[in-house]
Scaffold this motif. Sequence first.
Motif, short mmCIF file in Angstrom:
data_model
loop_
_atom_site.label_atom_id
_atom_site.label_comp_id
_atom_site.label_asym_id
_atom_site.label_seq_id
_atom_site.Cartn_x
_atom_site.Cartn_y
_atom_site.Cartn_z
N ILE A 176 13.36 -31.42 16.27
CA ILE A 176 12.82 -30.14 16.74
C ILE A 176 13.89 -29.06 16.87
N PHE A 177 15.09 -29.41 17.36
CA PHE A 177 16.10 -28.39 17.58
C PHE A 177 16.50 -27.65 16.29
N PRO A 178 16.68 -28.33 15.14
CA PRO A 178 16.95 -27.57 13.92
C PRO A 178 15.82 -26.60 13.55
N LEU A 179 14.57 -27.00 13.83
CA LEU A 179 13.45 -26.09 13.57
C LEU A 179 13.47 -24.91 14.53
N VAL A 180 13.86 -25.16 15.77
CA VAL A 180 14.00 -24.07 16.75
C VAL A 180 15.10 -23.11 16.31
N ILE A 181 16.19 -23.67 15.78
CA ILE A 181 17.27 -22.83 15.26
C ILE A 181 16.77 -21.93 14.14
N THR A 182 16.01 -22.51 13.22
CA THR A 182 15.45 -21.72 12.12
C THR A 182 14.53 -20.62 12.66
N ALA A 183 13.71 -20.96 13.66
CA ALA A 183 12.83 -19.95 14.26
C ALA A 183 13.64 -18.84 14.91
N GLY A 184 14.74 -19.21 15.56
CA GLY A 184 15.61 -18.20 16.16
C GLY A 184 16.22 -17.28 15.13
N PHE A 185 16.61 -17.83 13.99
CA PHE A 185 17.16 -17.00 12.92
C PHE A 185 16.11 -16.02 12.41
N TRP A 186 14.87 -16.47 12.30
CA TRP A 186 13.80 -15.59 11.84
C TRP A 186 13.54 -14.47 12.85
N LEU A 187 13.69 -14.79 14.14
CA LEU A 187 13.44 -13.80 15.18
C LEU A 187 14.57 -12.77 15.31
N GLY A 188 15.75 -13.13 14.86
CA GLY A 188 16.83 -12.16 14.99
C GLY A 188 18.21 -12.68 14.67
N GLY A 189 18.52 -13.94 15.00
CA GLY A 189 19.86 -14.44 14.70
C GLY A 189 20.30 -15.52 15.65
N LEU A 190 21.61 -15.67 15.78
CA LEU A 190 22.19 -16.74 16.58
C LEU A 190 21.81 -16.63 18.05
N ARG A 191 21.83 -15.41 18.60
CA ARG A 191 21.51 -15.27 20.03
C ARG A 191 20.12 -15.79 20.33
N GLU A 192 19.16 -15.40 19.51
CA GLU A 192 17.79 -15.86 19.73
C GLU A 192 17.68 -17.38 19.60
N ALA A 193 18.44 -17.95 18.65
CA ALA A 193 18.41 -19.40 18.48
C ALA A 193 18.94 -20.12 19.72
N PHE A 194 20.06 -19.64 20.27
CA PHE A 194 20.63 -20.26 21.46
C PHE A 194 19.69 -20.12 22.67
N LEU A 195 19.08 -18.96 22.84
CA LEU A 195 18.20 -18.75 23.98
C LEU A 195 16.93 -19.59 23.87
N LEU A 196 16.39 -19.72 22.67
CA LEU A 196 15.22 -20.57 22.48
C LEU A 196 15.54 -22.03 22.81
N MET A 197 16.72 -22.49 22.39
CA MET A 197 17.10 -23.87 22.69
C MET A 197 17.28 -24.07 24.20
N ALA A 198 17.87 -23.09 24.88
CA ALA A 198 18.04 -23.19 26.34
C ALA A 198 16.69 -23.30 27.04
N LEU A 199 15.73 -22.50 26.60
CA LEU A 199 14.40 -22.55 27.19
C LEU A 199 13.76 -23.92 26.96
N LEU A 200 13.91 -24.47 25.77
CA LEU A 200 13.33 -25.77 25.46
C LEU A 200 13.96 -26.87 26.32
N ILE A 201 15.26 -26.79 26.55
CA ILE A 201 15.94 -27.78 27.40
C ILE A 201 15.34 -27.79 28.80
N VAL A 202 15.13 -26.60 29.37
CA VAL A 202 14.58 -26.50 30.72
C VAL A 202 13.15 -27.05 30.77
N VAL A 203 12.33 -26.65 29.81
CA VAL A 203 10.92 -27.05 29.81
C VAL A 203 10.76 -28.56 29.69
#
Length: 441
Positions: A176-203
């Motif tokens: 899942i994390f590589p797919l989240v990274i790809t989604a983050g890149f589509w949304l804007g770039g590295l920052r979005e990828a890192f923030l999405l992963m942080a949210l997933l870790i908490v949830v």
Amino acid sequence: MSLPDPSRQLLPERRRQRLPGFLYSRPFRRVFAGWWIAAAASMSSFAAVSFFNPVLGALTPELQAEYGWSTASIALTMVIGGIGGGVLATFVGPIADRHGPRMLLFVSVGLVAGVMAALGFIDSLWQFLLLWGVGRGITVAVIDIAVVVVIANWFIQRRGSAMGLTMIGTRSGMMIFPLVITAGFWLGGLREAFLLMALLIVVVGLVPPLIMRRRPEDVGLRPDGLRRSGRRMDADSAPAAADDPDWTVREAIRTRAFWLLLFGTTMLMVVGGSVNFTFVSHMTQNGIDADTARSALALWAGMGIIGGVFGGELRQRMAVRYALPLVICVTASAVVWFILTDTVWMAFVFAVWHGLSFGAQLPLNRISFPDYFGRYSVGRIRSVTAPPQLILNAFGPFVSGLVIDNRGSYDLIYIVFVGLLLCAAFSVLLARRPDPPARMV
């Protein structure tokens, strides 16, 4: 034959604990509480994957494109995390044995989420090295050890199946994390990828550790959910020493099996970490586009879920001494295939082949020391075995990065990896389970 010292199994009566209230309700109490704890451990393992090598490997092409960093520079963070984790592990193991994994995992998952979010705001290499190194150190030294300790303590006969359950979390995270990274890149770039992963870790990972308890005896249960007489368990109802050996760290390190297992499992971590880190880079170097490579990585992780469950069940039918070398040899053959991989179909064949075998390898690796030396000192034993494993695991990707930066090809290092895997298989095969310590006879 004498039983283990009861003080190592039971809390004093005044300190006895209760499980969370919902586990006593009708839908949950029909299932042994250890399985719910194993499920919680699986979610913690999911969160830990965020700083594993496949995730860093999936980020590497984008980090290079945005910042111009070399592969070796990015891999250096694994060295920092490995050394830091090795030092941290020497303290974590005894704490996990004495106090259990609950607060260790809760605090660690929260810290990992915070570090991942902070990575979204870096602008220099030293910041990346520091933050990723901290996150890596926490995941491999705290979360991994705590998960091994809790599973080893709650299960003996079904330890393989329980560890296989935790692999569902680990491999799901790798998928899942590589797919989240790809989604983050589509949304804007590295920052979005890192923030999405942080949210997933908490949830996924923050709350589940709170249901954990140190050992089943602490709440009046027995390992594997075996029946007991009376409300509380006493020393006479402890598992037989033959089924659950009671080794101290000093006794374990004096055995030949300890060092053979340590060498074999350390080589597995060196090779596994390096291949996982270079998964995407090797494919893109051979003409496969990055999105396809990340899709293959997701398939590889998905196959690992099946492999992890299979590896756990394999231990139920075959001793680790035989099961682990068998799986290692299959993994070595997959690495040979990876050397030749230069088309999309070959990439997906490798993802299935290596995903299944590497997935089966992980639970067998994790339960090898508890199976040989018992559950009472598993954290302390891990505090001895983890430092060399983590440090060498970290240097593997770094050396691989140096090779690719200087030679332009991974082929040579992969050939070396195949040789190391075969040596690891032979070493584990030689590790005959030792007789119980003299004091237990």
